[in-house]
Design an enzyme around this catalytic site. Structure first.
Site, PDB file in Angstrom:
ATOM      1  N   PHE A   1      -1.026  -2.536   0.940  1.00  0.00           N
ATOM      2  CA  PHE A   1      -2.230  -2.040   0.267  1.00  0.00           C
ATOM      3  C   PHE A   1      -1.805  -1.393  -1.038  1.00  0.00           C
ATOM      4  O   PHE A   1      -1.127  -0.380  -1.060  1.00  0.00           O
ATOM      5  CB  PHE A   1      -3.019  -1.031   1.119  1.00  0.00           C
ATOM      6  CG  PHE A   1      -4.318  -0.687   0.452  1.00  0.00           C
ATOM      7  CD1 PHE A   1      -5.419  -1.526   0.579  1.00  0.00           C
ATOM      8  CD2 PHE A   1      -4.445   0.441  -0.353  1.00  0.00           C
ATOM      9  CE1 PHE A   1      -6.620  -1.245  -0.073  1.00  0.00           C
ATOM     10  CE2 PHE A   1      -5.642   0.727  -1.009  1.00  0.00           C
ATOM     11  CZ  PHE A   1      -6.722  -0.117  -0.852  1.00  0.00           C
TER      12      PHE A   1
ATOM     13  N   ASP B   1       5.535   1.587  -4.619  1.00  0.00           N
ATOM     14  CA  ASP B   1       4.193   2.175  -4.652  1.00  0.00           C
ATOM     15  C   ASP B   1       4.210   3.389  -3.735  1.00  0.00           C
ATOM     16  O   ASP B   1       4.166   3.265  -2.517  1.00  0.00           O
ATOM     17  CB  ASP B   1       3.165   1.134  -4.183  1.00  0.00           C
ATOM     18  CG  ASP B   1       1.745   1.692  -4.195  1.00  0.00           C
ATOM     19  OD1 ASP B   1       1.593   2.921  -4.322  1.00  0.00           O
ATOM     20  OD2 ASP B   1       0.804   0.892  -4.071  1.00  0.00           O
TER      21      ASP B   1
ATOM     22  N   LYS C   1      -3.041   9.831  -6.196  1.00  0.00           N
ATOM     23  CA  LYS C   1      -3.587  10.732  -5.169  1.00  0.00           C
ATOM     24  C   LYS C   1      -3.246  12.213  -5.403  1.00  0.00           C
ATOM     25  O   LYS C   1      -3.864  12.848  -6.229  1.00  0.00           O
ATOM     26  CB  LYS C   1      -3.149  10.270  -3.787  1.00  0.00           C
ATOM     27  CG  LYS C   1      -3.771   8.897  -3.405  1.00  0.00           C
ATOM     28  CD  LYS C   1      -3.621   8.636  -1.934  1.00  0.00           C
ATOM     29  CE  LYS C   1      -3.932   7.202  -1.553  1.00  0.00           C
ATOM     30  NZ  LYS C   1      -5.334   6.917  -1.359  1.00  0.00           N
TER      31      LYS C   1
HETATM   32  N1  PLP Z   1      -1.399   2.176  -3.389  1.00  0.00           N
HETATM   33  C1  PLP Z   1      -1.373   2.722  -2.163  1.00  0.00           C
HETATM   34  C2  PLP Z   1      -0.099   2.690  -1.368  1.00  0.00           C
HETATM   35  C3  PLP Z   1      -2.513   3.326  -1.640  1.00  0.00           C
HETATM   36  O1  PLP Z   1      -2.476   3.851  -0.405  1.00  0.00           O
HETATM   37  C4  PLP Z   1      -3.685   3.341  -2.425  1.00  0.00           C
HETATM   38  C5  PLP Z   1      -4.917   3.935  -1.888  1.00  0.00           C
HETATM   39  O2  PLP Z   1      -5.082   4.200  -0.714  1.00  0.00           O
HETATM   40  C6  PLP Z   1      -3.665   2.755  -3.694  1.00  0.00           C
HETATM   41  C7  PLP Z   1      -2.499   2.175  -4.149  1.00  0.00           C
HETATM   42  C8  PLP Z   1      -4.892   2.711  -4.553  1.00  0.00           C
HETATM   43  O3  PLP Z   1      -5.206   3.983  -5.028  1.00  0.00           O
HETATM   44  P1  PLP Z   1      -6.677   4.252  -5.616  1.00  0.00           P
HETATM   45  O4  PLP Z   1      -7.617   4.187  -4.460  1.00  0.00           O
HETATM   46  O5  PLP Z   1      -6.584   5.637  -6.214  1.00  0.00           O
HETATM   47  O6  PLP Z   1      -6.936   3.199  -6.630  1.00  0.00           O
END
Ligand code: PLP
Length: 401
Positions: free
Chosen positions: A140, A225, A254
């Site tokens: 994700f 990520d 976040k």
């Molecule tokens: N990357 C990871 C690992 C995430 O858990 C998330 C969101 O849960 C994102 C990217 C995307 O972040 P955003 O919702 O702030 O776009």
């Protein structure tokens, strides 16, 4: 207004891209939330790690107000006095050389993808348009069109194509699969150190070390990520620090904004970040003075209040307590720091139904992919608050068994 009235107004005017519970929150403090009926909940979700410092953390609030007394948002054509401070603090914290500020996690990922592709052309000598990225099944990374092109989840993709983006998906946790998938056109391997939304999947020990060695051997960027795992969540400031010195690229979001403002960043080595020149990327709000002030404060809180160490200690405590339940309802409990997943035995109950039962008892949790209950409370949580939440889990387990 009653909860049902709030819900029906939302149902009339709001796109239904989320399936939310039918109660309505209107008050927050620390690890607690209240709904419009006055019911109190222990927050075991922390906005998927965004509110890691606790809701309405006093230091974050003070930093916001102090900044709003001075200056707000300006065009990036004009420098302001907080952005360099943010950049220096986050580079020193991560060990990376340079950063590019954005707002949401997905934008941070997009920035990483752009950096990797241009690095592929400018540094590795790949023909423009042929850049190949490897990501993992079950990942994700967000919901933009490029990112869902890297997703293996049919629900995220249906009707949003075409996704002809030159990528390959491999099994998570399998270094040999990475080496096999690399081609001369591969510019990057994009991966989460722990798959969060995928079900709190912790890869085998040594995974990051091994994939880093493979990436180095084939001149491929390792881009991590850490939108969810960063800022102390797994018991270190960043999850990569459990195994490696630093990746080539790192995506944060976040908790970076202190839980009250969207702040994300892509960080990289000097070589990677040098691909950006004026006009190649940007964002109106990215790195504005308010965002920068909050990120600087968030970084200070993380270090001064030793929240990574706290996450390791409290996470171990919560993990052990959950693992000590000898219940036929539980298939597995796993995690690192305060990022913990409880996989339910589907023959007994699904994770969404488990979360509903916990909610009735005043604990907010959320399933990932229908099979795993995620526990990721604010890192500021106290032992007695964990005990209270775990007692509610025990009650649910007893009722189901
Ligand atoms: N990357 C990871 C690992 C995430 O858990 C998330 C969101 O849960 C994102 C990217 C995307 O972040 P955003 O919702 O702030 O776009």
């Amino acid at each position: 207004m009653k909860a049902a009235d709030y819900v029906s107004r939302e149902q009339k005017y709001l796109a239904k891209n989320y399936k939310s519970f039918p109660f309505v929150l209107n008050k927050a403090e620390g690890v607690w939330l209240w709904d419009t009926d006055g019911k109190k909940y222990l927050d075991f979700v922390a906005a998927y790690s965004a509110t890691s410092f606790g809701h309405l953390n006093q230091r974050i609030k003070d930093a916001l107000i102090a900044q709003l007394d001075r200056m707000d948002v300006q065009a990036r054509a004009f420098r302001h006095d907080r952005l360099g401070e943010f950049a220096e603090a986050i580079c020193k914290l991560t060990g990376l050389d340079m950063m590019l500020p954005m707002n949401t996690g997905a934008e941070g990922v997009e920035t990483g993808i752009k950096a990797a592709r241009r690095w592929g052309v400018d540094v590795k000598g790949i023909q423009d348009g042929k850049q190949h990225i490897i990501a993992c099944k079950n990942n994700f990374h967000g919901r933009t069109t490029t990112i869902i092109g890297l997703s293996s989840d049919a629900d995220y993709r249906r009707g949003f194509g075409p996704f002809d983006n030159g990528s390959t998906l491999i099994n998570y946790g399998d270094p040999a699969a990475l080496e096999k998938a690399i081609t001369p056109n591969t510019c990057a391997f994009l991966v989460e150190p722990i798959q969060g939304e995928g079900g709190i999947l912790v890869p085998p020990k040594g995974y990051l070390k091994e994939v880093q060695a493979i990436c180095k051997k084939h001149k491929v960027l390792l881009i991590l990520d850490e939108v969810q795992t960063g800022m102390g969540r797994t018991g270190k400031d960043f999850a990569f620090q459990h195994e490696i010195d630093r990746p080539d690229g790192l995506i944060l979001g976040k908790a970076l904004g202190g839980g009250i403002y969207p702040v994300s960043a892509f960080l990289g080595t000097k070589e990677v970040m040098s691909v950006f020149d004026p006009g190649s990327h940007g964002s109106t709000f990215g790195g504005n003075a308010v965002a920068s002030a909050l990120a600087v404060e968030a970084i200070s809180i993380l270090k001064e209040e030793k929240l990574s160490e706290r996450s390791a200690e409290m996470g171990e405590y919560l993990l052990r307590k959950l693992q000590s339940f000898n219940s036929p309802v539980i298939k597995e409990v796993r995690g690192r720091g305060l990022l913990i997943g409880l996989e339910t035995n589907p023959a007994k109950i699904g994770a969404p139904q488990f979360c509903e039962k916990l909610l009735e008892k005043g604990v907010l949790s959320k399933d990932t992919h229908g099979t795993v209950v995620r526990f990721s409370p604010p890192l500021t949580i106290q032992k007695q608050e964990i005990d209270w939440g775990v007692d509610r889990v025990a009650e649910v387990l007893r009722e189901i068994a």
